[in-house]
Design a protein around this motif. Structure first.
Motif, mmCIF file in Angstrom:
data_model
loop_
_atom_site.group_PDB
_atom_site.id
_atom_site.type_symbol
_atom_site.label_atom_id
_atom_site.label_comp_id
_atom_site.label_asym_id
_atom_site.label_seq_id
_atom_site.Cartn_x
_atom_site.Cartn_y
_atom_site.Cartn_z
ATOM 1 N N ASP A 152 0.852 -1.181 0.000
ATOM 2 C CA ASP A 152 0.000 0.000 0.000
ATOM 3 C C ASP A 152 0.893 1.238 0.000
ATOM 4 O O ASP A 152 2.132 1.135 -0.036
ATOM 5 C CB ASP A 152 -0.999 -0.018 1.163
ATOM 6 C CG ASP A 152 -0.345 0.085 2.543
ATOM 7 O OD1 ASP A 152 0.832 0.518 2.628
ATOM 8 O OD2 ASP A 152 -1.014 -0.265 3.537
ATOM 9 N N LEU A 153 0.295 2.420 0.057
ATOM 10 C CA LEU A 153 1.071 3.644 -0.087
ATOM 11 C C LEU A 153 1.968 3.916 1.124
ATOM 12 O O LEU A 153 2.924 4.688 1.029
ATOM 13 C CB LEU A 153 0.128 4.833 -0.327
ATOM 14 C CG LEU A 153 0.691 6.002 -1.109
ATOM 15 C CD1 LEU A 153 1.297 5.556 -2.427
ATOM 16 C CD2 LEU A 153 -0.386 7.046 -1.345
ATOM 17 N N ALA A 154 1.657 3.283 2.252
ATOM 18 C CA ALA A 154 2.524 3.401 3.423
ATOM 19 C C ALA A 154 3.629 2.349 3.415
ATOM 20 O O ALA A 154 4.372 2.216 4.379
ATOM 21 C CB ALA A 154 1.703 3.280 4.700
ATOM 22 N N LEU A 155 3.737 1.603 2.300
ATOM 23 C CA LEU A 155 4.724 0.554 2.101
ATOM 24 C C LEU A 155 4.562 -0.597 3.088
ATOM 25 O O LEU A 155 5.535 -1.211 3.522
ATOM 26 C CB LEU A 155 6.144 1.123 2.121
ATOM 27 C CG LEU A 155 6.447 1.998 0.889
ATOM 28 C CD1 LEU A 155 7.771 2.729 1.049
ATOM 29 C CD2 LEU A 155 6.447 1.174 -0.385
ATOM 30 N N ASN A 156 3.300 -0.891 3.419
ATOM 31 C CA ASN A 156 2.962 -2.136 4.098
ATOM 32 C C ASN A 156 2.729 -3.196 3.030
ATOM 33 O O ASN A 156 1.987 -2.965 2.076
ATOM 34 C CB ASN A 156 1.687 -1.978 4.943
ATOM 35 C CG ASN A 156 1.829 -0.911 6.000
ATOM 36 O OD1 ASN A 156 2.732 -0.944 6.821
ATOM 37 N ND2 ASN A 156 0.932 0.078 5.972
ATOM 38 N N GLN A 182 -4.292 -11.336 -5.658
ATOM 39 C CA GLN A 182 -4.319 -11.626 -4.216
ATOM 40 C C GLN A 182 -4.805 -10.424 -3.416
ATOM 41 O O GLN A 182 -5.611 -10.560 -2.490
ATOM 42 C CB GLN A 182 -2.918 -11.996 -3.723
ATOM 43 C CG GLN A 182 -2.385 -13.340 -4.149
ATOM 44 C CD GLN A 182 -0.960 -13.517 -3.642
ATOM 45 O OE1 GLN A 182 -0.679 -13.319 -2.469
ATOM 46 N NE2 GLN A 182 -0.062 -13.869 -4.534
ATOM 47 N N ALA A 183 -4.281 -9.236 -3.749
ATOM 48 C CA ALA A 183 -4.620 -8.034 -2.982
ATOM 49 C C ALA A 183 -5.993 -7.497 -3.334
ATOM 50 O O ALA A 183 -6.560 -6.696 -2.583
ATOM 51 C CB ALA A 183 -3.562 -6.955 -3.218
ATOM 52 N N GLY A 184 -6.515 -7.893 -4.479
ATOM 53 C CA GLY A 184 -7.835 -7.432 -4.897
ATOM 54 C C GLY A 184 -7.895 -5.959 -5.196
ATOM 55 O O GLY A 184 -8.930 -5.317 -4.987
ATOM 56 N N LEU A 222 1.179 -6.158 1.140
ATOM 57 C CA LEU A 222 -0.158 -6.736 1.117
ATOM 58 C C LEU A 222 -0.208 -8.103 0.439
ATOM 59 O O LEU A 222 -1.107 -8.896 0.717
ATOM 60 C CB LEU A 222 -1.127 -5.794 0.391
ATOM 61 C CG LEU A 222 -1.258 -4.367 0.932
ATOM 62 C CD1 LEU A 222 -2.262 -3.584 0.097
ATOM 63 C CD2 LEU A 222 -1.657 -4.373 2.406
ATOM 64 N N ALA A 223 0.717 -8.367 -0.478
ATOM 65 C CA ALA A 223 0.704 -9.645 -1.201
ATOM 66 C C ALA A 223 2.085 -9.903 -1.755
ATOM 67 O O ALA A 223 2.845 -8.967 -2.037
ATOM 68 C CB ALA A 223 -0.326 -9.625 -2.333
ATOM 69 N N ARG A 224 2.404 -11.202 -1.913
ATOM 70 C CA ARG A 224 3.693 -11.552 -2.512
ATOM 71 C C ARG A 224 3.538 -12.797 -3.371
ATOM 72 O O ARG A 224 2.655 -13.625 -3.156
ATOM 73 C CB ARG A 224 4.760 -11.746 -1.444
ATOM 74 C CG ARG A 224 4.798 -13.087 -0.756
ATOM 75 C CD ARG A 224 6.159 -13.396 -0.088
ATOM 76 N NE ARG A 224 6.701 -12.331 0.721
ATOM 77 C CZ ARG A 224 6.801 -12.377 2.047
ATOM 78 N NH1 ARG A 224 6.355 -13.421 2.720
ATOM 79 N NH2 ARG A 224 7.332 -11.379 2.695
ATOM 80 N N ALA A 225 4.403 -12.908 -4.359
ATOM 81 C CA ALA A 225 4.435 -14.085 -5.227
ATOM 82 C C ALA A 225 5.872 -14.324 -5.643
ATOM 83 O O ALA A 225 6.691 -13.400 -5.678
ATOM 84 C CB ALA A 225 3.546 -13.881 -6.458
ATOM 85 N N ALA A 226 6.200 -15.574 -5.938
ATOM 86 C CA ALA A 226 7.561 -15.932 -6.347
ATOM 87 C C ALA A 226 7.508 -16.949 -7.473
ATOM 88 O O ALA A 226 6.596 -17.783 -7.538
ATOM 89 C CB ALA A 226 8.351 -16.488 -5.170
#
Length: 425
Positions: free
Chosen positions: A97-101, A134-136, A103-107
């Motif tokens: 998100d814009l606060a750099l939290n 994933q994050a929708g 939210l989703a990852r893929a590899a």
């Protein structure tokens, strides 16, 4: 290249947003003190970021003897950023998100020999599609995708100029990616990404001069000097992995002999192991990750071969880091990336001893050597900040007519972006 007033304004906007992310919520007065900008300039920049819905007003705090101060915070839901870490053995993608939290990852794993640009691009496109799903998030909310690729890059042209481990020359990477990904794309390399991640969230936060040593398949050093990222005149600063450590030593992918990378990168560590114990069960000849993980487990179990390999690797690494200490006199040197994370404290302890044998006493006394404290992939995190910087750069100057007009322009821009940022299949 001479910076224009618009470049300076963008840089100031970026720095204000960075400080708000670091200390949210905060007041305009605190931002002025943190950035060194005037209160009037900060107030203008905060107003622009409010207009762009990147910030939000969150109330007031009391001030000593004066009017209450208005507080602002990052509007975390005001946009999404994607960071891409392309490495020699994998592709990792994280959405923030814009606060750099995160939210989703893929590899996506890349098999040995899977090095053609179109193969790499396919993995990136698949992983980017995965994190968005994933994050929708809606396509219009994705402000950009920062892409990190090893080697030397031309940021402006979006070209991988030279990736020695793949023998890539002048690959138009962003053009290839844009055929599959419709979001704005921004390119750099992992040295810069790791350095920015440490400056924003890690061991280099609040430090004026820092070196982030990237230990993976390849090796390099991200440089933060004078409080900012140091790129060099052609964006090639930090290629410390291709400095000479051993005269007439091992052949490197770059064509030279004895480079630092050939002794302390993952393939170099595997060769250290092979030379010491050719039939060691710790050695997985076709799998860098499995070999490094086996060495880490071996050190924990007091396996003498594993201990000797890590010690020998640290001797080479320590000599190279001592050169960085003597040359740059940094406040902190951070060991980052997956090899450093896997070998951890045992490697760090041996490196500190080795550096002490080679570095000059005075600069060494001022330098702290630590492991990266960032719990997620620092390259993805740093790459996401490139997307944030790019998004701020692409914002047009505030239109005439005040904040209401600015909001109308932003809304129109968002509607236009929505029509063109639907991901292509």
């Amino acid at each position: 290249m001479k910076r224009t007033s618009r470049d300076i304004r963008t840089a100031n906007r970026y720095e204000v947003l960075r400080q708000i992310i670091a200390r949210s919520p905060t007041s305009r007065q605190e931002l002025a003190a943190a950035t060194g900008l005037s209160l009037a300039t900060v107030a203008t920049l905060v107003g622009e970021l409010l207009d762009l819905r990147m910030l939000t007003e969150v109330g007031f705090e009391d001030s000593a003897g004066g009017r209450p101060r208005g507080l602002v915070a990052v509007n975390a839901s005001g946009g999404a950023l994607i960071g891409v870490d392309i490495a020699e053995t994998y592709v990792r993608v994280e959405l923030f998100d814009l606060a750099l939290n995160m939210l989703a990852r893929a590899a996506e794993d890349m098999r040995p020999g899977e090095i053609r640009p179109e193969q790499v691009v396919g993995h990136v496109a698949t992983a980017v599609g995965s994190v968005v799903a994933q994050a929708g998030v809606e396509g219009a909310r994705v402000l950009g995708v920062g892409v990190s690729v090893p080697g030397q890059v031309d940021r402006e042209a979006g070209v991988s100029e030279y990736a020695p481990n793949w023998d890539w020359h002048d690959v138009p990477l962003l053009d290839l990616l844009s055929e599959h990904i419709a979001y704005p794309l921004y390119l750099d390399n992992p040295l810069r990404a790791c350095a920015v991640a440490e400056l924003w969230f890690g061991a280099a936060r609040g430090r004026g001069d820092a070196v982030v040593v990237n230990l993976g398949t390849g090796v390099g050093a991200g440089l933060a000097l004078g409080g900012g990222l140091h790129r060099g005149v052609s964006n090639s600063a930090g290629e410390w992995g291709h400095t000479t450590l051993v005269l007439d030593g091992r052949l490197c992918h770059c064509g030279n002999h004895g480079c630092v990378e050939t002794y302390v990168g993952a393939p170099g560590i595997m060769l250290n192991l092979r030379e010491l114990s050719p039939r060691s069960p710790l050695l997985h000849p076709e799998d860098q990750t499995a070999t490094i993980d086996a060495l880490a487990r071996g050190v924990a179990a007091q396996d003498p071969v594993a201990i000797k390999v890590v010690r020998d690797t640290a001797r080479y690494l320590g000599a190279g880091i001592a050169d960085l200490v003597n040359l740059l006199n940094p406040e902190v040197i951070v060991l980052s990336s997956w090899v450093a994370a896997a070998l951890g404290e045992p490697l760090l302890a041996e490196v500190r001893e080795a550096v002490a044998r080679h570095a000059l006493r005075r600069p060494l006394a001022a330098t702290e050597i630590v492991l990266s404290p960032i719990p997620t992939d620092p390259v993805c995190l740093g790459a996401a900040t490139f997307a944030l910087e790019g998004a701020l750069t692409s914002v047009s100057q505030k239109p005439a007519g005040g904040r209401a007009a600015a909001r109308r322009a932003t809304t129109a821009a968002a509607a236009a972006a929505r029509s063109r940022t639907t991901p292509r299949s």
